[in-house]
Design a protein around this motif. Sequence first.
Motif, PDB file in Angstrom:
ATOM      1  N   THR B  92       0.867  -1.181   0.000  1.00  0.00           N
ATOM      2  CA  THR B  92       0.000   0.000   0.000  1.00  0.00           C
ATOM      3  C   THR B  92       0.898   1.223   0.000  1.00  0.00           C
ATOM      4  N   LEU B  93       0.728   2.073  -1.007  1.00  0.00           N
ATOM      5  CA  LEU B  93       1.585   3.246  -1.151  1.00  0.00           C
ATOM      6  C   LEU B  93       0.826   4.505  -0.753  1.00  0.00           C
ATOM      7  N   VAL B  94       1.520   5.450  -0.096  1.00  0.00           N
ATOM      8  CA  VAL B  94       0.934   6.745   0.244  1.00  0.00           C
ATOM      9  C   VAL B  94       1.688   7.828  -0.530  1.00  0.00           C
ATOM     10  N   PHE B  95       0.938   8.683  -1.231  1.00  0.00           N
ATOM     11  CA  PHE B  95       1.533   9.831  -1.920  1.00  0.00           C
ATOM     12  C   PHE B  95       1.193  11.079  -1.112  1.00  0.00           C
ATOM     13  N   ALA B  96       2.117  11.441  -0.221  1.00  0.00           N
ATOM     14  CA  ALA B  96       1.841  12.478   0.783  1.00  0.00           C
ATOM     15  C   ALA B  96       1.457  13.813   0.153  1.00  0.00           C
ATOM     16  N   GLU B  97       2.029  14.109  -1.031  1.00  0.00           N
ATOM     17  CA  GLU B  97       1.756  15.419  -1.637  1.00  0.00           C
ATOM     18  C   GLU B  97       0.309  15.552  -2.114  1.00  0.00           C
ATOM     19  N   LEU B  98      -0.391  14.419  -2.281  1.00  0.00           N
ATOM     20  CA  LEU B  98      -1.792  14.481  -2.701  1.00  0.00           C
ATOM     21  C   LEU B  98      -2.749  14.431  -1.513  1.00  0.00           C
ATOM     22  N   LEU B 139       5.861  27.923   2.717  1.00  0.00           N
ATOM     23  CA  LEU B 139       5.676  26.537   2.286  1.00  0.00           C
ATOM     24  C   LEU B 139       6.978  26.030   1.668  1.00  0.00           C
ATOM     25  N   ASN B 140       7.355  24.795   1.985  1.00  0.00           N
ATOM     26  CA  ASN B 140       8.575  24.233   1.394  1.00  0.00           C
ATOM     27  C   ASN B 140       8.431  24.108  -0.124  1.00  0.00           C
ATOM     28  N   VAL B 141       9.534  24.318  -0.814  1.00  0.00           N
ATOM     29  CA  VAL B 141       9.548  24.182  -2.274  1.00  0.00           C
ATOM     30  C   VAL B 141       9.167  22.741  -2.630  1.00  0.00           C
ATOM     31  N   GLY B 142       8.263  22.594  -3.573  1.00  0.00           N
ATOM     32  CA  GLY B 142       7.855  21.256  -4.006  1.00  0.00           C
ATOM     33  C   GLY B 142       6.562  20.790  -3.364  1.00  0.00           C
ATOM     34  N   GLU B 143       6.143  21.446  -2.268  1.00  0.00           N
ATOM     35  CA  GLU B 143       4.865  21.079  -1.655  1.00  0.00           C
ATOM     36  C   GLU B 143       3.735  21.588  -2.544  1.00  0.00           C
ATOM     37  N   ALA B 144       2.734  20.739  -2.762  1.00  0.00           N
ATOM     38  CA  ALA B 144       1.683  21.114  -3.709  1.00  0.00           C
ATOM     39  C   ALA B 144       0.529  21.848  -3.048  1.00  0.00           C
ATOM     40  N   MET B 145       0.338  21.644  -1.754  1.00  0.00           N
ATOM     41  CA  MET B 145      -0.878  22.172  -1.138  1.00  0.00           C
ATOM     42  C   MET B 145      -0.607  23.183  -0.044  1.00  0.00           C
ATOM     43  N   SER B 146      -1.138  24.385  -0.215  1.00  0.00           N
ATOM     44  CA  SER B 146      -0.875  25.432   0.762  1.00  0.00           C
ATOM     45  C   SER B 146      -1.910  25.573   1.877  1.00  0.00           C
ATOM     46  N   PRO B 147      -3.171  25.117   1.710  1.00  0.00           N
ATOM     47  CA  PRO B 147      -4.138  25.351   2.784  1.00  0.00           C
ATOM     48  C   PRO B 147      -3.706  24.905   4.193  1.00  0.00           C
ATOM     49  N   PRO B 148      -3.042  23.762   4.357  1.00  0.00           N
ATOM     50  CA  PRO B 148      -2.636  23.432   5.726  1.00  0.00           C
ATOM     51  C   PRO B 148      -1.677  24.481   6.310  1.00  0.00           C
ATOM     52  N   ALA B 149      -0.813  25.051   5.470  1.00  0.00           N
ATOM     53  CA  ALA B 149       0.123  26.077   5.947  1.00  0.00           C
ATOM     54  C   ALA B 149      -0.631  27.365   6.269  1.00  0.00           C
TER      55      ALA B 149
END
Lengths: 119, 282
Positions: B92-98, B139-149
């Motif tokens: 089972t794989l997790v894609f954290a950026e999504l 936000l760190n470079v490469g992170e796709a989602m800003s709402p949590p930040a």
Amino acid sequence: MKIVVTAQGAEMESPVDPRFGRAKYFVLVDTDTGQHQAHDNAQNLNAAQGAGIQAAQTVAQLGAETVLTGHVGPKAFATLTAANIAIHTGAGGTVKEAIEQFQAGRLEPAAKADVQGHW
Amino acid sequence: MRIAIASGKGGTGKTTVATNLAQMAARAGRPTAYLDCDVEEPNGHIFLKPTIEEERPIEKLVPTVDPRLCTHCGACAKICRYGAVASLPNETLVFAELCHSCGGCELVCPVDAIHEAPLTIGTLRLGRSEAIRFVEGVLNVGEAMSPPAIRAVKAAAPRADLVLLDSPPGTSCPVVETVRGCDLVLLVTEPTPFGLHDLSLAVEMVRAMRLPLGVVINRADIGDRKVHEYCKGHRIPIMAEIPDDRAVAEAYSRGLTISDAVPGFAERIGGLLARIDEGVGR
């Protein structure tokens, strides 16, 4: 051997779809029996993101051991690799021709993703 | 009160308005906080030049899978609307950026193999600029989602009479996250076809959220009168007009707050502050 070829149609004569995650169809070919069946990938075609991951799961569920396609992105590559599915890129022509190219050893196995996501 | 400074179009002057409002209010003795919610490209610090007193990581929760317990049933992948979990026959794989940190996969896992764990996605920086309490998220470079930040920046807001939220541009999730819960949304625009087009999208977004709004027209003497007509037709108050002035652009390009560098600008911002108070009913 069960092989999935990404295709723009549902037939053996359909052209290969060079995209993996957003391919129109996955044509599953059993080279032992010569039988084939098509799986419609329309749902993934319009996905905003994660299409490669979903497509790889679909291919795993279809029981394929090998994928023949044009290009593969990083997430699709990681998912297919985790499912022990071999990926051969650079396929062209029709589904039938792609199988022939593969059987003649003309499609190299991909060692990594050859395109970025969303290419 | 919480005032968001937003815009449909980028580069209309959000940060100019927000930083000058913060400085004027604080200098008038009003307890003021400035929150830079444009976490993908925060630039308020260039003008406010804060002294940073504290830095801490911004985290979001992402699932981790215990391979010893996982039965590869696929329930986690099935519930994930964002395709962040891939269930394969042996892995089972997790894609954290999504991952949107909803926790659904942990809830549905029948064998308790999934647990959420924090993942650092950026940095929260807190400090002061004169009397302004300053907060920004990076936000760190490469992170796709800003709402949590953005949520982390808002959660770190100090107590203040006036809290100014400098929003990212656009009308999508990061902006929605920024303006949510604010008492007034100021939409900064310019009187051009692009400005009007993107303003109308932003107005739709703010109205869908049922938030009070006002417009600030920057470079008000260029372009045409269509933004003015639009505001009149849609009963949107124009709360300030800032004329096009080379001196403003020069001060901006040197990283100066405009009120300090351009005579007469402070009065305009003071007028805007008064209109904001009226708009919020004070």
